[in-house]
Design an enzyme around this catalytic site. Structure first.
Site, PDB file in Angstrom:
ATOM      1  N   GLU A   1     -84.925  43.598  34.845  1.00 57.83           N
ATOM      2  CA  GLU A   1     -84.997  42.704  36.008  1.00 57.83           C
ATOM      3  C   GLU A   1     -84.021  43.123  37.097  1.00 57.83           C
ATOM      4  O   GLU A   1     -82.911  43.595  36.801  1.00 57.83           O
ATOM      5  CB  GLU A   1     -84.690  41.242  35.639  1.00 57.83           C
ATOM      6  CG  GLU A   1     -85.912  40.372  35.467  1.00 57.83           C
ATOM      7  CD  GLU A   1     -86.464  40.426  34.062  1.00 57.83           C
ATOM      8  OE1 GLU A   1     -87.613  40.010  33.868  1.00 57.83           O
ATOM      9  OE2 GLU A   1     -85.744  40.890  33.173  1.00 57.83           O
ATOM     10  N   THR A   2     -84.473  42.939  38.328  1.00 58.36           N
ATOM     11  CA  THR A   2     -83.595  43.024  39.494  1.00 58.36           C
ATOM     12  C   THR A   2     -83.607  41.652  40.161  1.00 58.36           C
ATOM     13  O   THR A   2     -84.677  41.081  40.396  1.00 58.36           O
ATOM     14  CB  THR A   2     -84.074  44.098  40.484  1.00 58.36           C
ATOM     15  OG1 THR A   2     -84.015  45.382  39.839  1.00 58.36           O
ATOM     16  CG2 THR A   2     -83.210  44.126  41.731  1.00 58.36           C
TER      17      THR A   2
END
Length: 287
Positions: free
Chosen positions: A46-47
């Site tokens: 995830e970002t």
């Protein structure tokens, strides 16, 4: 344009363990296409993109922020480790003055507070429902092979299938599973299942006395195996709290990186998830 970026390892106090998330503090929102391209470039599970809600707020003074999470391929509705990482960035590097930060997300308001060691997240609880194993026999075969299964459960909100191994299985058997993400994708393409959790009861004989172990596979989100998953513990915490008859638990997700989560199931239908965070990278994205 320059965007500040941090890579943080969540649910660990050691670099290169836990679950890495990229965090991008932004003065204002960008378009979704750019979010997705940055997340693909970072190529982590995830970002996170965080922006102040009130234009007069800074990352130091504000207490409420907008938070969105992207995998390399899609935006997701709930992410624990990237929320933990975002709070750590704001507290440690932006020197936020508030004891608790609230993030407005696709899953409602999520609060994160500082504690003595690490941070504490306030998340919704997602109880699973027991299902007939025969309906999911292909998932079971591909994921756990011939290991004995004690129960199969589904959370329709998160579209997560949870497979509990028999108590005759131990952590080594869980760790030894070799799950082919391509085969999983071939089984399910209608969207009923978007992730598989495999869990087994812990052992009080082995310090620090983990109550349960788990692994999490999400190839449908572009993540063959997520190293340490805060969001799935909203399901696991609900289930194991009832099974073990306790509200406070210590959990370990035994991916190759591994990570530890402190859990407390609350009476108001929510769960506290605690963990530590380590910084491994600071940089600038230039566009």
């Amino acid at each position: 344009m320059e965007i500040q970026v941090f890579t943080m390892d969540s649910f660990t106090n050691l670099p290169f363990k836990g679950n890495p998330a990229a965090v991008c503090p932004l003065a204002h929102e960008l378009n979704d296409d750019l979010y997705q391209k940055i997340a693909a470039e970072m190529n982590l599970s995830e970002t996170a993109f965080v922006t102040p809600i009130n234009p007069s707020d800074t990352f130091t003074s504000g207490s409420r922020f907008l938070l969105r999470w992207f995998t390399p391929t899609v935006e997701v509705n709930l992410c624990g480790h990237a929320t933990l990482a975002t709070a750590a960035v704001l507290f440690q590097y932006k020197k936020n003055i508030n004891p608790t930060l609230v993030f407005e997300t696709r899953s409602g308001d999520l609060a994160v507070s500082k504690k003595k060691d690490g941070y504490l997240m306030d998340f919704p609880l997602n109880p699973p429902t027991q299902v007939d194993p025969k309906e999911f026999k292909d998932f079971i075969r591909v994921t756990v092979g011939n290991l004995p299964v004690q129960g199969v459960f589904l959370n329709t909100n998160m579209r997560k299938l949870m497979i509990r191994l028999s108590d005759s299985c131990d952590r080594a058997m869980l760790t030894g599973l070799n799950v082919d993400p391509t085969t999983l994708l071939a089984i399910e393409n209608e969207g009923k299942v978007k992730g598989i959790i495999v869990t087994v009861k812990g052992s009080a004989d082995h310090q620090p006395g983990y109550d349960f172990y788990s692994r999490n596979f999400s190839p449908w989100f572009g993540i063959p195996e997520d190293p340490v998953t805060g969001s799935t513990h909203t399901i696991l915490g609900s289930y194991w709290s009832k099974e073990l008859g306790k509200t406070k638990m210590l959990a370990y997700q035994c991916s190759s990186r591994g990570g530890e989560l402190e859990l407390e199931v609350r009476d108001d239908g929510r769960i506290n998830i605690g963990g530590e965070v380590v910084t491994v990278l600071q940089g600038i994205i230039r566009l």
